[in-house]
Design a protein around this motif. Structure first.
Motif, PDB file in Angstrom:
ATOM      1  N   ILE A 143       0.830  -1.201   0.000  1.00 29.34           N
ATOM      2  CA  ILE A 143       0.000   0.000   0.000  1.00 29.34           C
ATOM      3  C   ILE A 143       0.865   1.253   0.000  1.00 29.34           C
ATOM      4  O   ILE A 143       0.609   2.211  -0.741  1.00 29.34           O
ATOM      5  CB  ILE A 143      -0.954   0.002   1.208  1.00 29.34           C
ATOM      6  CG1 ILE A 143      -1.991  -1.113   1.053  1.00 29.34           C
ATOM      7  CG2 ILE A 143      -1.647   1.352   1.355  1.00 29.34           C
ATOM      8  CD1 ILE A 143      -2.961  -1.213   2.202  1.00 29.34           C
ATOM      9  N   LYS A 170      -3.119  -6.419  -4.854  1.00 29.24           N
ATOM     10  CA  LYS A 170      -4.551  -6.674  -4.756  1.00 29.24           C
ATOM     11  C   LYS A 170      -5.299  -5.490  -5.362  1.00 29.24           C
ATOM     12  O   LYS A 170      -4.955  -4.339  -5.098  1.00 29.24           O
ATOM     13  CB  LYS A 170      -4.965  -6.847  -3.296  1.00 29.24           C
ATOM     14  CG  LYS A 170      -4.337  -8.057  -2.625  1.00 29.24           C
ATOM     15  CD  LYS A 170      -4.768  -8.138  -1.165  1.00 29.24           C
ATOM     16  CE  LYS A 170      -4.123  -9.351  -0.485  1.00 29.24           C
ATOM     17  NZ  LYS A 170      -4.489  -9.418   0.953  1.00 29.24           N
ATOM     18  N   ARG A 172      -8.261  -4.101  -4.816  1.00 25.99           N
ATOM     19  CA  ARG A 172      -8.917  -3.134  -3.930  1.00 25.99           C
ATOM     20  C   ARG A 172      -7.902  -2.143  -3.356  1.00 25.99           C
ATOM     21  O   ARG A 172      -8.215  -0.961  -3.193  1.00 25.99           O
ATOM     22  CB  ARG A 172      -9.683  -3.838  -2.814  1.00 25.99           C
ATOM     23  CG  ARG A 172      -8.848  -4.686  -1.865  1.00 25.99           C
ATOM     24  CD  ARG A 172      -9.720  -5.302  -0.784  1.00 25.99           C
ATOM     25  NE  ARG A 172      -8.946  -6.138   0.131  1.00 25.99           N
ATOM     26  CZ  ARG A 172      -8.699  -7.417  -0.076  1.00 25.99           C
ATOM     27  NH1 ARG A 172      -9.153  -8.012  -1.175  1.00 25.99           N
ATOM     28  NH2 ARG A 172      -7.990  -8.118   0.806  1.00 25.99           N
ATOM     29  N   GLU A 173      -6.698  -2.614  -3.059  1.00 28.98           N
ATOM     30  CA  GLU A 173      -5.652  -1.718  -2.558  1.00 28.98           C
ATOM     31  C   GLU A 173      -5.144  -0.806  -3.675  1.00 28.98           C
ATOM     32  O   GLU A 173      -4.875   0.373  -3.443  1.00 28.98           O
ATOM     33  CB  GLU A 173      -4.508  -2.540  -1.971  1.00 28.98           C
ATOM     34  CG  GLU A 173      -4.916  -3.350  -0.749  1.00 28.98           C
ATOM     35  CD  GLU A 173      -3.793  -4.237  -0.225  1.00 28.98           C
ATOM     36  OE1 GLU A 173      -3.958  -4.812   0.871  1.00 28.98           O
ATOM     37  OE2 GLU A 173      -2.755  -4.360  -0.905  1.00 28.98           O
ATOM     38  N   TYR A 174      -5.026  -1.365  -4.865  1.00 29.01           N
ATOM     39  CA  TYR A 174      -4.605  -0.577  -6.033  1.00 29.01           C
ATOM     40  C   TYR A 174      -5.605   0.543  -6.320  1.00 29.01           C
ATOM     41  O   TYR A 174      -5.231   1.696  -6.525  1.00 29.01           O
ATOM     42  CB  TYR A 174      -4.479  -1.507  -7.242  1.00 29.01           C
ATOM     43  CG  TYR A 174      -4.264  -0.810  -8.557  1.00 29.01           C
ATOM     44  CD1 TYR A 174      -2.984  -0.466  -8.985  1.00 29.01           C
ATOM     45  CD2 TYR A 174      -5.339  -0.515  -9.386  1.00 29.01           C
ATOM     46  CE1 TYR A 174      -2.782   0.162 -10.201  1.00 29.01           C
ATOM     47  CE2 TYR A 174      -5.147   0.112 -10.608  1.00 29.01           C
ATOM     48  CZ  TYR A 174      -3.875   0.448 -11.010  1.00 29.01           C
ATOM     49  OH  TYR A 174      -3.692   1.076 -12.217  1.00 29.01           O
ATOM     50  N   THR A 177      -5.487   3.295  -3.463  1.00 31.33           N
ATOM     51  CA  THR A 177      -4.303   4.163  -3.498  1.00 31.33           C
ATOM     52  C   THR A 177      -4.274   5.018  -4.756  1.00 31.33           C
ATOM     53  O   THR A 177      -3.779   6.149  -4.726  1.00 31.33           O
ATOM     54  CB  THR A 177      -3.016   3.328  -3.411  1.00 31.33           C
ATOM     55  OG1 THR A 177      -3.011   2.335  -4.454  1.00 31.33           O
ATOM     56  CG2 THR A 177      -2.893   2.649  -2.068  1.00 31.33           C
TER      57      THR A 177
END
Length: 248
Positions: A143, A170, A172-174, A177
């Motif tokens: 992250i 992942k 959702r993290e991409y 951010t």
């Protein structure tokens, strides 16, 4: 490995590079049809009245179309600054910022999934130096690295869209951010668009002082965006330094 296996693997790599061909074809089509000629402030000014009238009559449609166009522009790696300015011109600071963040994140997501499903496989087999240098730190704190790629000018925006997929990020993290990391720049350029709207609406009778006055907030925002990497380096410390060193 036999010659037959090597030839089969080679053909497989070229087939999996299909997203590159699509992007290249899109850029070629944009050039042939003169799309790049329309990506200018002069074009925005020339068609401002028509665009504003369409937005006034069909706000929801215009908002959705803008998001789709921005997503496509991002996916095809077209320059995004003029589109961002156009968002501020058409929808104001708040509306333009929201639409641009959604559109840019959607376009970046297209590149992310393209890299992960096909392009990424080919690139991982021929892993570039940048990917290998970033791999260790990325596994340590994915992250932080993805957020830093957005805030620190270490790699171009389009490269930052693809690298996390190659490193196994992942989604959702991409997405999180990406959406959060582009906000400062989006706000600054959207503010320029909103300032342009005020200037265009005033017409040719507006004096130089009033023109400059319209742009003071936007220019201040750009100044803050320019200083953000400096502040972020201070806050992040050694992690930011390692990322910048790896990206060189």
């Amino acid at each position: 490995m036999s010659d037959t296996d090597e030839k089969t693997q080679g053909r497989s790599i070229w087939i999996r590079l299909w997203p590159v061909y699509v992007i290249a074809a899109g850029l070629l089509a944009a050039w042939l049809f003169g799309v790049f000629d329309y990506l200018s402030l002069d074009t925005l000014q020339a068609h401002n009245s028509t665009l504003q009238a369409f937005v006034a009559e069909h706000l929801v449609i215009a908002f959705i179309v803008y998001i789709l166009v921005y997503a496509a522009a991002t996916a095809f790696m077209l320059p995004g600054s003029v589109f961002t300015i156009a968002g501020g011109l058409l929808f104001g600071l708040a509306g333009g910022s929201v639409a641009t963040v959604i559109g840019a994140t959607a376009g970046a997501s297209i590149l992310f999934f393209a890299a992960r499903t096909s392009l990424g496989k080919a690139m991982n087999e021929r892993a570039g130096k940048l990917v290998r240098r970033l791999e260790g730190g990325f596994k340590e704190d994915a992250i932080f690295y993805m957020f830093s790629l957005r805030l620190l000018p270490v790699v171009p925006f389009n490269v930052a869209n693809v690298v996390p997929a190659l490193l196994g990020a992942k989604y959702r993290e991409y997405a999180f951010t990406t959406a959060l990391g582009i906000v400062p720049g989006v706000l600054a350029y959207t503010w320029i668009g909103a300032s342009l709207g005020a200037t265009f609406d005033a017409g040719e009778t507006e004096n130089l002082f009033d023109v400059v006055k319209n742009f003071i907030p936007a220019l201040a925002a750009l100044g803050i965006v320019a200083l953000l990497p400096v502040a972020y380096r201070k806050i992040a410390g050694r992690k930011a330094a390692r990322l910048e060193e790896a990206a060189k």
